[in-house]
Design a protein around this motif. Structure first.
Motif, mmCIF file in Angstrom:
data_model
loop_
_atom_site.group_PDB
_atom_site.id
_atom_site.type_symbol
_atom_site.label_atom_id
_atom_site.label_comp_id
_atom_site.label_asym_id
_atom_site.label_seq_id
_atom_site.Cartn_x
_atom_site.Cartn_y
_atom_site.Cartn_z
ATOM 1 N N GLN A 191 0.858 -1.120 -0.075
ATOM 2 C CA GLN A 191 -0.101 0.050 -0.098
ATOM 3 C C GLN A 191 0.878 1.138 0.010
ATOM 4 O O GLN A 191 0.690 2.254 -0.679
ATOM 5 C CB GLN A 191 -0.974 0.244 1.178
ATOM 6 N N LYS B 261 -3.379 0.029 -4.596
ATOM 7 C CA LYS B 261 -4.806 0.293 -3.859
ATOM 8 C C LYS B 261 -5.209 -0.832 -3.178
ATOM 9 O O LYS B 261 -5.797 -0.841 -2.029
ATOM 10 C CB LYS B 261 -5.726 1.003 -4.762
ATOM 11 N N SER B 262 -5.498 -2.080 -3.716
ATOM 12 C CA SER B 262 -6.115 -3.400 -3.219
ATOM 13 C C SER B 262 -5.146 -4.391 -3.280
ATOM 14 O O SER B 262 -5.177 -5.444 -4.150
ATOM 15 C CB SER B 262 -7.242 -3.702 -4.277
ATOM 16 N N ASN C 70 -14.135 4.533 5.233
ATOM 17 C CA ASN C 70 -12.958 5.438 4.903
ATOM 18 C C ASN C 70 -13.148 6.176 3.720
ATOM 19 O O ASN C 70 -14.095 5.678 2.807
ATOM 20 C CB ASN C 70 -11.586 4.450 4.816
ATOM 21 N N SER C 71 -12.393 7.194 3.238
ATOM 22 C CA SER C 71 -12.629 8.035 1.971
ATOM 23 C C SER C 71 -12.411 7.161 0.961
ATOM 24 O O SER C 71 -13.244 7.410 -0.261
ATOM 25 C CB SER C 71 -11.563 8.920 2.000
ATOM 26 N N ASP C 72 -11.826 5.888 0.899
ATOM 27 C CA ASP C 72 -11.614 5.294 -0.416
ATOM 28 C C ASP C 72 -12.687 3.998 -0.425
ATOM 29 O O ASP C 72 -12.785 3.294 -1.295
ATOM 30 C CB ASP C 72 -10.181 4.432 -0.343
ATOM 31 N N SER D 278 -13.598 1.893 1.629
ATOM 32 C CA SER D 278 -13.501 0.689 2.498
ATOM 33 C C SER D 278 -14.016 0.865 3.807
ATOM 34 O O SER D 278 -14.231 2.103 4.207
ATOM 35 C CB SER D 278 -11.938 0.391 2.807
ATOM 36 N N ARG E 79 -15.859 -5.149 -0.140
ATOM 37 C CA ARG E 79 -15.831 -4.454 1.037
ATOM 38 C C ARG E 79 -15.704 -5.339 2.152
ATOM 39 O O ARG E 79 -14.615 -5.341 3.159
ATOM 40 C CB ARG E 79 -16.509 -3.488 1.062
#
Lengths: 325, 451
Positions: free
Chosen positions: A163, A168-169, B190-192, B194, B264
């Motif tokens: 990260q 991102k993932s 969260n902002s992303d 998640s 998620r």
């Protein structure tokens, strides 16, 4: 005619041996018994620890046996259930084949690569060898637990690093069905020290004059590796391949631990349900000892076939120094 | 071919000849203790307790020896089911056995490896009404009551009261609709996109949220009344349960889209802290509500004493709210193995362990499991906190239960869990088809077990 034969028996290369008078029968028996006496520890061990368990498991594989009751003969029903109705058998088989097709070759390649690296340093090679070999000495269960922590998607350092560099993932590793087996492969590569030592011995055993001859012929590095190194270490590769395939068919500890132990066998989503884990689940969780014995025999036969195929096909690609086979 | 047949027959003969029969040494005439002589006897009990819990457990036998001075008890801890089964099979069983593996009750009872206690009960006039009625279901199979309970687990809802206060929620949810509403209020992202904090995680395999617990919440049955067929495809409660899970994930975590929510949640669950460490998500504040067993109260008191939390029965489907208060129960069992050397004295020990109120209260106070008789549940010296009282009430609730025992051990759970694992990530979209496949696979297992 009889006299002629008798005369012929006392000439030729074995004349001296033939001249020795025959040992009395009683002495032969005594000698045989002495040999048996000296062999008896092995014979007892073989019968008690190998032959009897094998025969028992073969018998149990044709029975309904839970350890709670006496075995009941059911013919081939365990085998037919295995191939036609067990919802996890083919899943376990596929996962095991994946480990063999991906994990074993990668381990060989990585083993050769690390062994080659160890041939490069002029100083401190023994220290490097020790460092590379150290992971092999870690107990498999402890190593697997450590990997679960290191690769934890939430707080493990690997994903934090990924990260940190912008991914991102990052993979879920042992918690994701698409990445769990790759995690197991990496665990195997981390402990490649045992294979590496064998390859290192093989690499150091390649005669220098072969490289010199190749250089005189104008071979570059890649060609030297392809046409000198690889053929010369092919017996070692063959050995590693056979052992690797056998080990992979019996793969268990790492898959058991990384899935989360007895309550989570095969997780996530069956991706770590390898043959050994399924066999354990049936035998010791579900108490289907007869069925587990049948699974063990199928595994034994598959391993025998694969090993035989590897040995038969080795003629085409394994080269022995001096042509010995 | 003929030679192979002969070889196979020889193998079979050899193996049979060498296999220990573990002869049936069950007392033919049951002596329930009333006529037992007072000659000194040493009983052995084997069980899986270890460490601190084993130390506590070993102390209960002082009370037994005080009551029956001619009987001495030797307790061996750390002995799991495989070793006990092997001992039974080889004719070297101890006098009394203890197991944590409730899913094996069907096999223990059906095989006779654990003796049927009904003859002992009848002959000694033992009153089984000392246990809540729900106990019988998980200690009996195929007409054989082969086990008694010795403490139990009960499952309910844990919730963080500070988070509830912040979200303006005053009472714990009692229905699944309320659970979903509360979870939505308590969940933070969260902002992303998640999940930062999950209100409630209905993910199978997340701590104690399992297929049996999900089925229990909906009152779903596993088998037909005669136990010969799986009903996971035909009992509408299973479909309702999985559909509820699907909708919950979509609404709370996916803004209405199931796949988004599942992705998620899968990532969130992957980062969960270890269940039996201080990294547990309830401790670290990653979750606001969780389904868990009564033992968590002891862990929290020990490991996170400053956490403000409360407990409640787990919410039920809206149309079953009249049964609010029930939950999944089931825990440690004790019994007489086949070949128990001193069955009369062992029966005395079994009764003592299962029903002696001071013993059960002592163990409940120290090991923090639920005591298993009606008297012990009411005992004044039972150390009860408000959080622990919830679980005593759940156990006493007549509708609380464990899944039906079967002759196939945990195979049924493994099969349904395999389906559920695909379902909750969106790989299996045909709910009816998936349940039908699972039911058929369970039926196949039943048929194999019935051979």
């Amino acid at each position: 005619v009889a006299a002629t034969v008798t005369t012929e028996q006392h000439v030729g290369p074995f004349a001296e041996a033939a001249a020795v008078p025959r040992r009395p029968r009683r002495r032969n028996v005594k000698r045989g018994l002495t040999v048996l006496l000296f062999m008896s520890p092995w014979i007892a061990g073989f019968i008690g620890l190998i032959l009897y368990p094998m025969l028992s498991s073969l018998y149990f594989s044709f029975t309904k046996y839970s350890l709670l009751e006496d075995p009941k003969w059911i013919g081939t029903q365990n085998y037919s259930f295995m191939f036609t109705k067990d919802p996890f058998f083919w899943l376990a088989f596929r996962n095991t084949i994946w480990i063999i097709l991906v994990g074993v070759p990668l381990r060989i390649v990585f083993g050769i690569f690390t062994a080659w690296l160890l041939t490069l340093p002029r100083a401190g090679s023994k220290t490097y060898r020790t460092l590379y070999f150290l992971p092999t000495m870690a107990p498999p269960a402890a190593a697997a637990l450590a990997f679960v922590l290191i690769f934890n998607p939430g707080y493990g350092p690997i994903n934090q690093l990924l990260q940190g560099i912008g991914m991102k993932s990052p993979p879920l590793w042992f918690y994701g069905p698409n990445s769990s087996k790759w995690g197991l492969v990496m665990l195997g590569l981390w402990g490649v020290g045992d294979a590496m030592i064998i390859f290192l011995a093989g690499l150091l055993d390649v005669p220098r004059q072969l490289y010199e001859a190749a250089e005189i012929e104008g071979a570059n590095g890649r060609q030297k590796f392809r046409f000198v190194t690889l053929p010369m270490i092919s017996p070692v590769i063959f050995f590693s391949l056979v052992i690797g395939v056998i080990d992979a068919f019996q793969y268990f500890t790492e898959a058991y631990i990384t899935a989360g132990g007895r309550d989570h066998l095969g997780e996530p989503q069956g991706s770590t349900m390898v043959y050994g884990v399924r066999l354990f689940q049936e035998g010791f969780d579900n108490l289907h000892l007869g069925y587990a014995a049948a699974m063990a025999w199928v595994l034994f036969i598959i391993i025998m076939i694969c090993t035989a195929v590897l040995i038969r096909t080795s003629d085409r690609w394994v080269h022995y120094q001096g042509g010995f086979r | 071919m003929k030679r192979w047949v002969v070889m196979l027959a020889t193998f079979a003969l050899l193996a049979t000849a060498c296999t220990a029969g573990g002869g049936d040494t069950t007392a033919s005439a049951i002596d329930t203790g009333s006529t037992a002589s007072h000659a000194p006897v040493t009983l052995e009990i084997w069980g899986a307790w270890t460490g601190r819990e084993l130390e506590q457990f070993n102390k209960i036998f002082d009370g037994f020896t005080a009551k029956y001075p001619w009987i001495t008890v030797v307790s061996k801890g750390g002995v799991g089911d495989p070793k006990i089964i092997a001992a039974i099979n080889s004719g070297t069983a101890p006098d009394v056995v203890l197991s944590f593996t409730l899913d094996s009750v069907g096999q223990f009872c059906e095989s006779g490896a654990w003796q049927d206690l009904n003859p002992y009960i009848e002959q000694s006039g033992f009153d089984v009404a000392q246990f809540p009625p729900s106990v019988e279901a998980y200690t009996t199979f195929a007409g054989s009551r082969c086990a008694f309970p010795f403490l139990t687990d009960a499952y309910g809802l844990y919730y963080n009261t500070d988070m509830f206060d912040q979200a303006g929620i005053t009472d714990p949810p009692t229905t699944l609709t309320e659970l979903q509403d509360d979870a939505a209020k308590l969940t933070e992202f969260n902002s992303d996109g998640s999940i930062k904090r999950a209100g409630f995680v209905p993910w199978l395999g997340y701590y104690e949220f399992s297929v049996p617990n999900l089925g229990n919440i909906f009152g779903a049955k596993w088998y037909s009344d005669d136990g010969t067929q799986s009903v996971v495809a035909t009992d509408p409660q299973w479909k309702a349960a999985f559909q509820w899970q699907h909708d919950f994930i979509a609404e709370v975590y996916g803004d209405g889209d199931f796949q988004t929510g599942a992705d998620r949640l899968e990532r969130f669950v992957a980062g969960a802290g270890d269940e039996f460490s201080t990294a547990h998500d309830m401790y670290t504040g990653r979750i606001a509500m969780n389904l868990d067993g009564e033992w968590r109260t002891a862990f929290l008191a020990d490991e996170k004493p400053n956490l403000n939390y409360a407990t409640a029965p787990f919410p039920l489907p809206d149309d079953q709210s009249d049964q609010y208060g029930r939950g999944q129960i089931g825990g440690t069992i004790i019994g007489l193995p086949k070949g128990s050397p001193h069955p009369a004295e062992a029966w005395l020990l079994l009764q003592f362990m299962a029903t002696d109120t001071p013993t059960l209260v002592y163990m409940a106070n120290n090991v923090r499991n639920v005591p298993t008789t009606l008297d012990s549940l009411q005992a004044p010296d039972l150390d009860v906190t408000p959080q622990f009282q919830t679980f005593l009430d759940i156990f006493a609730d007549p509708n609380s239960h464990y899944k039906e025992p079967s002759a196939i051990g945990a195979s049924d759970q493994n099969i349904l869990q395999a389906f559920a694992a695909r379902w909750e990530v969106g790989k299996q979209t045909d709910l009816d088809g998936g349940l039908a496949d699972a039911a058929k696979q369970i039926d196949d297992q039943l048929a194999q077990a019935a051979i």
